[in-house]
Design a protein around this motif. Structure first.
Motif, PDB file in Angstrom:
ATOM      1  N   TYR A   1       8.661  11.311  -5.944  1.00 31.58           N
ATOM      2  CA  TYR A   1      10.033  10.791  -6.089  1.00 31.58           C
ATOM      3  C   TYR A   1      10.930  11.842  -6.718  1.00 31.58           C
ATOM      4  CZ  TYR A   1       8.519   6.178  -4.672  1.00 31.58           C
ATOM      5  OH  TYR A   1       8.045   5.128  -3.948  1.00 31.58           O
ATOM      6  N   LYS A   2      10.351  12.546  -7.742  1.00 29.54           N
ATOM      7  CA  LYS A   2      11.101  13.579  -8.424  1.00 29.54           C
ATOM      8  C   LYS A   2      11.490  14.668  -7.433  1.00 29.54           C
ATOM      9  CE  LYS A   2       9.282  13.904 -12.702  1.00 29.54           C
ATOM     10  NZ  LYS A   2       8.232  14.528 -13.540  1.00 29.54           N
ATOM     11  N   LYS A   3      10.517  15.069  -6.609  1.00 24.83           N
ATOM     12  CA  LYS A   3      10.728  16.117  -5.619  1.00 24.83           C
ATOM     13  C   LYS A   3      11.838  15.721  -4.643  1.00 24.83           C
ATOM     14  CE  LYS A   3       8.060  18.860  -2.288  1.00 24.83           C
ATOM     15  NZ  LYS A   3       6.766  18.937  -1.598  1.00 24.83           N
ATOM     16  N   PHE A   4      11.744  14.480  -4.180  1.00 22.75           N
ATOM     17  CA  PHE A   4      12.718  14.000  -3.206  1.00 22.75           C
ATOM     18  C   PHE A   4      14.123  13.982  -3.809  1.00 22.75           C
ATOM     19  CE2 PHE A   4      15.224  11.151  -0.706  1.00 22.75           C
ATOM     20  CZ  PHE A   4      14.755  11.314   0.585  1.00 22.75           C
ATOM     21  N   LEU A   5      14.223  13.411  -4.996  1.00 19.39           N
ATOM     22  CA  LEU A   5      15.542  13.193  -5.578  1.00 19.39           C
ATOM     23  C   LEU A   5      16.166  14.458  -6.141  1.00 19.39           C
ATOM     24  CD1 LEU A   5      14.844   9.752  -7.272  1.00 19.39           C
ATOM     25  CD2 LEU A   5      16.192  10.177  -5.212  1.00 19.39           C
TER      26      LEU A   5
ATOM     27  N   GLY B   1       9.129   7.055   2.993  1.00 23.17           N
ATOM     28  CA  GLY B   1       9.210   5.777   3.709  1.00 23.17           C
ATOM     29  C   GLY B   1       9.736   4.672   2.806  1.00 23.17           C
ATOM     30  N   PHE B   2       9.250   4.672   1.559  1.00 22.01           N
ATOM     31  CA  PHE B   2       9.670   3.596   0.665  1.00 22.01           C
ATOM     32  C   PHE B   2      11.136   3.733   0.276  1.00 22.01           C
ATOM     33  CE2 PHE B   2       9.967   1.107  -3.180  1.00 22.01           C
ATOM     34  CZ  PHE B   2       9.407  -0.069  -2.721  1.00 22.01           C
ATOM     35  N   ILE B   3      11.570   4.967   0.057  1.00 20.52           N
ATOM     36  CA  ILE B   3      12.988   5.192  -0.267  1.00 20.52           C
ATOM     37  C   ILE B   3      13.874   4.697   0.881  1.00 20.52           C
ATOM     38  CG2 ILE B   3      14.754   6.997  -0.548  1.00 20.52           C
ATOM     39  CD1 ILE B   3      12.617   8.536  -2.213  1.00 20.52           C
ATOM     40  N   LEU B   4      13.447   4.936   2.126  1.00 27.56           N
ATOM     41  CA  LEU B   4      14.223   4.481   3.291  1.00 27.56           C
ATOM     42  C   LEU B   4      14.353   2.953   3.300  1.00 27.56           C
ATOM     43  CD1 LEU B   4      15.663   5.073   5.945  1.00 27.56           C
ATOM     44  CD2 LEU B   4      13.446   4.991   7.089  1.00 27.56           C
TER      45      LEU B   4
ATOM     46  N   PHE C   1       0.834  -1.203   0.000  1.00 27.08           N
ATOM     47  CA  PHE C   1       0.000   0.000   0.000  1.00 27.08           C
ATOM     48  C   PHE C   1       0.867   1.251   0.000  1.00 27.08           C
ATOM     49  CE2 PHE C   1      -3.645  -2.632   1.298  1.00 27.08           C
ATOM     50  CZ  PHE C   1      -4.598  -2.078   0.452  1.00 27.08           C
ATOM     51  N   LEU C   2       1.932   1.203   0.808  1.00 27.10           N
ATOM     52  CA  LEU C   2       2.877   2.311   0.876  1.00 27.10           C
ATOM     53  C   LEU C   2       3.431   2.591  -0.512  1.00 27.10           C
ATOM     54  CD1 LEU C   2       4.401   3.960   3.236  1.00 27.10           C
ATOM     55  CD2 LEU C   2       6.278   2.423   2.752  1.00 27.10           C
ATOM     56  N   PHE C   3       3.830   1.501  -1.174  1.00 28.33           N
ATOM     57  CA  PHE C   3       4.417   1.602  -2.504  1.00 28.33           C
ATOM     58  C   PHE C   3       3.409   2.212  -3.487  1.00 28.33           C
ATOM     59  CE2 PHE C   3       5.797  -0.473  -6.555  1.00 28.33           C
ATOM     60  CZ  PHE C   3       6.993   0.221  -6.655  1.00 28.33           C
ATOM     61  N   ILE C   4       2.171   1.689  -3.435  1.00 24.42           N
ATOM     62  CA  ILE C   4       1.137   2.167  -4.359  1.00 24.42           C
ATOM     63  C   ILE C   4       0.816   3.639  -4.077  1.00 24.42           C
ATOM     64  CG2 ILE C   4      -1.291   1.929  -5.029  1.00 24.42           C
ATOM     65  CD1 ILE C   4      -0.940  -1.106  -4.432  1.00 24.42           C
TER      66      ILE C   4
END
Lengths: 359, 306
Positions: B73-77, B278-281, B49-52
């Motif tokens: 993801y774009k924002k984070f990276l 969370g998913f990146i971690l 669910f986190l991933f989705i």
């Protein structure tokens, strides 16, 4: 003359002496077995020689130089452990070259000596294997090669065959003796297996309760045991309790199991008790009375077929005697269980242990 | 490598034999079932669910929007602020793990060579940090480390410093707090692997001419690598994912990934961005552990790590 000497070595665990003033001279190139029941101090003694245990008294010398104060890594003793103790994270080559690298031997010489050692134990081509990829027998060979390649002063073998199955054990023990003789290395072999000790040793030190009971050639240990312990521990033996009826200085008349016979060379006081021993293979069975031998009427209680020989259990009065007779000598089919037979032997087949004679 | 020893005699299996084997396998699977259920329902499915959700748009009212996007993801990276937080999290994790190894190994060595009652008391002593609540323990450190805390107070009074040192709310204080909680895991797993080393192997090394020092580096240390690895995995992943300790001892000055996630989810209510963080971690922690295990395995063959 002696190469390795133990001089009154003592070891205490929690105030209890487990090795009691043990002295022993070993000649160069000799293979000596320490034989005894578990807890007799044989492995403790070996560990003191290797330096894993400190001596609590006495000295250990190699060629007259004391070594018992040196730490194990300075003693140059080669040891093969009961569980082989190979380094699991190293290949066969790395295991075998470990001691040489520490001795700062050149690379090419390491290579050559390891190669020779592995050839000696028939393990050429196994250099890159890890211990877990080898069978028990192969691990044993690596352990032997690893111990020999450093050219130790003494080779110490701690029950090296006890983890192998019966067939392999016999093969390995022959190989060990062959290699030992070829290298000519002074060797101490610790075992609790008397057959093993009898088969391979130049001399056997029979140990009991921290002491050497007898040290002698295998033949003498078996045929002339010097104590009750040795006669009972080595091989099987029938034990007979007797009383001295009379003695004349050369021979004694001894009463055993209801009848008496004369025994030469036994000279102890009249009326005293004596313990006599006889090996099962020295007792013969006759269907008729024999006047020329010591002869006891007995009941054949049981017979057990053991292949080349048969074991007969004979009942004489309240005592049981064991007789082992070759099947080519006596056909077991001619004797029925429950029948009356005569157990016979010559007086010189009997032996007393000297300790009992002295006391 | 292991094919040689795996060769077994080919004994033909009868149909009843295969039936029995199948039944036995089923029985073993049954033992696994309770843990498997918990793992699937409370870890794998939420992670899914986190991933989705991390690919959903942000909706200021509902939190999670309807349409799909890669913007989180774009924002984070692309934002150095976020990347700095990620790097700080990994750095704190690695330093905590490394120092834990250094201080735990001697303790573990000592415990593995002691026995009986002494050993039990030592183990209890090592485990004692775990018996105290995380929050209480952290506030204990605050009392010691803060501007007017015990340490600064003492240093000021002794005239060693003129003005109080900044110890609290730094990476140092976070690492200190993390080591305090997590080093028992390291000690216990190293004790476990040291105990599995047969004493005759150590004796064999001594016998072949290695002094105790050389024996340690050639035999004991390589053979205890599996324990170091197991301990490192625990300490690193627990540090990277910890929230309470960095929150209390680091505060907003030392932001880590879990704090960032908390901010997004509980304060800003941007659930999809929180999910992405969370998913990146999870991903970065897993990669770090895999790389670490590869490095350890490559350094010493023959010792099974994992």
């Amino acid at each position: 003359m002696a190469y390795l000497q133990l001089k009154g070595v003592v070891k205490k665990f929690n105030q209890v002496d487990v090795v009691k003033r043990l002295s022993l001279d070993i000649k160069k190139g000799e293979l000596i077995s320490f034989l005894g029941p578990s807890g007799c101090g044989k492995t403790t003694t070996l560990n003191m020689i290797a330096g894993f245990l400190d001596v609590d008294g006495g000295a250990i010398e190699v060629e007259g130089k004391p070594v018992h104060l040196l730490p194990p890594h300075k003693r140059n003793m080669g040891m093969v452990f009961q569980n082989y103790a190979l380094f699991p994270h190293m290949t066969v080559f790395e295991n075998a070259s470990y001691g040489l690298k520490l001795r700062k031997v050149t690379k090419s010489e390491i290579h050559q000596r390891v190669q020779e050692a592995l050839e000696m134990v028939n393990l050429e081509g196994y250099e890159k294997r890890y211990p877990k990829e080898l069978s028990g027998g192969q691990q044993q060979r690596v352990a032997l090669a690893r111990a020999l390649v450093i050219r130790p002063l003494v080779l110490l073998l701690d029950e090296p065959l006890s983890n192998l199955d019966a067939k392999l054990r016999q093969k390995m023990r022959e190989e060990i003796v062959e290699i030992q003789k070829r290298v000519g290395i002074t060797t101490i072999f610790v075992t609790h297996d008397q057959e093993e000790a009898l088969a391979i040793s130049d001399r056997i030190a029979v140990m009991n309760k921290g002491k050497i009971e007898q040290i002698d050639t295998p033949e003498n240990i078996y045929n002339n045991p010097q104590s009750a312990f040795v006669s009972q521990f080595i091989g099987e033996v029938n034990q007979l309790e007797g009383t001295v009826l009379e003695t004349n200085g050369h021979a004694s008349n001894i009463r055993v199991l209801g009848s008496s016979f004369s025994l030469p060379e036994v000279n102890i006081g009249k009326g005293s008790n004596i313990t006599l021993f006889i090996r099962p293979e020295r007792i013969r069975i006759s269907k008729t009375i024999r006047e020329d031998q010591i002869c006891y009427e007995s009941t054949l209680e049981r017979k057990m077929f053991l292949g080349s020989k048969t074991r007969y259990i004979l009942k004489v009065e309240n005592a049981r005697l064991i007789a082992d007779i070759g099947n080519s000598e006596l056909d077991p089919a001619t004797l029925k269980e429950g029948s009356t037979v005569y157990a016979t032997w010559y007086s010189n087949d009997l032996f007393t242990s000297s300790k009992e004679v002295v006391s | 490598m292991s094919s040689k020893i795996m060769t077994q005699k080919n004994v033909p299996l009868t149909t009843s034999d295969t039936g029995k084997i199948r039944k036995k396998r089923r029985d073993i699977l049954l033992l696994l079932l309770p843990t498997l259920v918990i793992f699937i329902f409370f870890f794998l499915i939420p992670l899914l669910f986190l991933f989705i959700n991390s690919f959903k748009t942000f909706d200021p009212i509902l939190g999670i929007g309807e349409s799909w996007t890669l913007e989180h993801y774009k924002k984070f990276l692309s934002d150095t602020f976020y990347l700095n937080v990620l790097w700080r999290t990994i750095k704190i994790g690695l330093i905590t793990t490394f120092i834990s190894i250094l201080i735990s190994y001697p303790v573990a060595y000592y415990i593995s060579h002691s026995s009986g009652r002494k050993r039990n008391y030592l183990t209890l002593l090592i485990l004692s940090p775990l018996l105290i609540s995380m929050v209480i323990r952290c506030y204990g450190w605050v009392i010691l480390l803060s501007k007017n805390g015990l340490i600064n107070d003492t240093l000021l009074r002794l005239g060693i410093v003129d003005k109080p040192l900044t110890i609290l709310y730094t990476e140092f204080s976070v690492i200190l707090g993390m080591i305090h909680v997590l080093f028992p895991y390291m000690v216990l797993s190293i004790v476990g692997s040291l105990e599995r080393i047969d004493s005759s192997i150590i004796n064999a090394s001594r016998n072949l001419g290695a002094n105790p020092f050389k024996t340690f580096f050639a035999i004991t240390l390589p053979l205890s690598l599996p324990g170091i690895f197991a301990g490192s995995v625990m300490v690193f992943s627990l540090t990277a994912s910890s929230f309470v300790t960095p929150a209390i001892l680091g505060g907003p000055q030392v932001k880590v990934m879990s704090y960032l996630t908390y901010e997004q989810v509980a304060v800003i209510l941007n659930w999809p961005l929180g999910a992405a963080i969370g998913f990146i971690l999870v991903l970065i922690s897993t990669i770090t552990i895999v790389v670490y295990s590869k490095l350890l395995t490559a350094s010493k063959k023959g010792v099974a790590i994992q």
